[in-house]
Structures are given as structure tokens and as C-alpha cells.
Design an enzyme around this catalytic site. Structure first.
Site, PDB file in Angstrom:
ATOM      1  N   CYS A 102      -8.824   7.937   2.208  1.00 40.69           N
ATOM      2  CA  CYS A 102      -7.827   6.901   1.928  1.00 40.69           C
ATOM      3  C   CYS A 102      -8.196   5.637   2.683  1.00 40.69           C
ATOM      4  CB  CYS A 102      -6.456   7.407   2.386  1.00 40.69           C
ATOM      5  SG  CYS A 102      -5.122   6.249   2.073  1.00 40.69           S
ATOM      6  N   HIS A 144      -3.476  11.152  -5.756  1.00 39.03           N
ATOM      7  CA  HIS A 144      -3.518  10.502  -4.436  1.00 39.03           C
ATOM      8  C   HIS A 144      -2.783   9.161  -4.483  1.00 39.03           C
ATOM      9  CE1 HIS A 144      -5.606   9.254  -0.598  1.00 39.03           C
ATOM     10  NE2 HIS A 144      -5.182   8.098  -1.079  1.00 39.03           N
ATOM     11  N   GLU A 145      -3.090   8.346  -5.515  1.00 39.76           N
ATOM     12  CA  GLU A 145      -2.483   7.012  -5.591  1.00 39.76           C
ATOM     13  C   GLU A 145      -0.986   7.105  -5.883  1.00 39.76           C
ATOM     14  OE1 GLU A 145      -4.163   4.788  -4.346  1.00 39.76           O
ATOM     15  OE2 GLU A 145      -6.140   5.703  -4.524  1.00 39.76           O
ATOM     16  N   HIS A 148       1.121   7.672  -2.871  1.00 40.87           N
ATOM     17  CA  HIS A 148       1.415   6.464  -2.088  1.00 40.87           C
ATOM     18  C   HIS A 148       2.744   5.845  -2.516  1.00 40.87           C
ATOM     19  CE1 HIS A 148      -1.977   5.636   0.530  1.00 40.87           C
ATOM     20  NE2 HIS A 148      -2.841   5.886  -0.436  1.00 40.87           N
TER      21      HIS A 148
END
Ligand code: NI
Length: 206
Positions: A102, A144-145, A148
Site C-alpha cells: 500500500c 484493496h482499494e 480504503h
């Protein structure tokens, strides 16, 4: 637009649940996306979420470079794509472990377990809805994004805290294959609808 500072872990914005984008077609949103593209390109990574530049909105910019795709089903390359208000749901129950990294944890990698295939629904800067099924490394980037946007950072997805390490040490030890640096703008040339939208909003990439 501008290369923005990437917030590092510990900054409170990274822990917030981001707000939905009310209207994806505004010039203000296009300008934020312009900054995200500039920042992502400069960082040499394949995905960035708006909270990482301090904007708590449900916006992701990513691409799936062919050199990182695996043989897993749905792990197809994709040029630079904007996801507005993305929603993901797993397809099947298969999950697998791989390295995660990240921009908000520079130089570090850890092993995480993520869904192998997901259904992704999102809107673009013209307000058009799309739906697709993606898998493998491509799906891992999207997960993953999207994490966020919910204030979730990858260490909370780690299978074992002991796998956390620095890229140089992990690659020197042969535990991780070196990552090839990727450039976002090289994956933007064919995205004419997105480039048109940015142009109409007066966005000039640096
Ligand atoms: Ni990240």
C-alpha cells in the site's frame, strides 16, 4: 492537475468511512480524479483511493497491468479505470493468499487473504453504471482499494502478522518476486471517454 502528498498510515482520514459521490459528472470530481491519476503515476503503483490524498469520497483509480495478471479466472488486464461508489460482492467462496502492499505503508509488504473472484459494480465520470466479474490479482487490487473507502488498511487483512516485511529484505531473501514498476499514464492512452471527460472539465495532467 497536481501530484498530491500520499497520506501514510496513522492519518485519521485513512480510518474514516468515505462519503458516497453524489454526482460523478461534476468538474470538481474530475479534478480530484486528475490529481489521483497524477499521484498514482508518480508513485509507480496500480491503484489509489481518494482518501489516500486526503479526500474522503468513494473514488478509486486503478488499472490491471498485463505483467501482473495471473492464470486465475477473470484476471484480465484493464486500462486505467475510475470507480465511483464501487460495490463488490464475492463470487463463490474461494479465497487465496498473496502479498499486499500500500502506498500508505511505503516499502512494506504483508500476506493477506482475499476473495479470488468478485462482482464489481461501479459508476464512471459520465454517470454510467458498469458491472463485471474480475478475479486473481485484478480482483485483489479492487478489494484493496475498496477497503480504503471503508477505512480498512491491509494489515487488518493479514493472515499472520509475522509476514510483514520490507520489500528489499523480502526480495533479497527470495520470499517475494520483485515488483515491476508500472506507470498509470501508459495505461490511459486508449481510454478516450475518460480523457474526453477530463478535457471537458479543464483537467490537464502534469
Ligand atoms: Ni492502499
Amino acid at each position: 492537475m497536481a501530484i498530491r502528498q500520499i497520506l501514510r498510515a496513522g492519518h485519521p482520514v485513512l480510518e474514516q468511512v468515505a462519503e458516497p459521490v453524489v454526482d460523478p459528472t461534476t468538474d470538481a470530481i474530475a479534478r480530484i480524479v486528475g490529481d489521483m491519476i497524477d499521484t498514482l503515476d508518480a508513485a509507480g503503483a496500480s491503484g489509489i483511493a481518494a482518501p489516500q490524498i486526503g479526500v474522503s469520497l468513494r473514488l478509486v483509480v486503478y488499472f490491471a497491468p498485463s505483467q501482473r495478471c495471473t492464470a486465475r479466472p477473470g484476471d484480465d488486464p484493464l486500462d486505467l479505470t475510475v470507480l465511483v461508489n464501487p460495490q463488490i460482492t464475492p463470487v463463490g467462496d474461494a479465497r487465496y493468499e498473496d502479498w499486499d502492499g500500500c502506498l500508505s505503508f511505503p516499502g512494506l509488504r504483508g500476506r493477506t487473504t482475499r476473495w479470488e473472484r468478485i462482482r464489481l459494480v461501479a459508476w464512471d465520470l459520465d454517470g454510467a453504471r458498469s458491472e463485471r466479474i474480475v478475479g486473481g490479482a485484478h480482483a485483489r487490487t479492487v478489494q484493496h482499494e475498496c477497503d480504503h473507502l471503508d477505512g480498512v488498511l491491509y494489515p487488518t487483512r493479514m493472515t499472520a502478522a509475522s509476514s510483514l516485511g520490507f520489500v528489499e529484505e523480502l526480495t533479497d531473501a527470495g520470499r517475494m518476486t520483485p515488483r515491476i514498476s508500472v506507470r498509470a499514464k501508459a495505461h490511459l492512452r486508449g481510454q478516450t471517454a475518460l480523457l474526453d471527460r477530463l478535457r471537458r472539465a479543464g483537467v490537464t495532467l502534469v
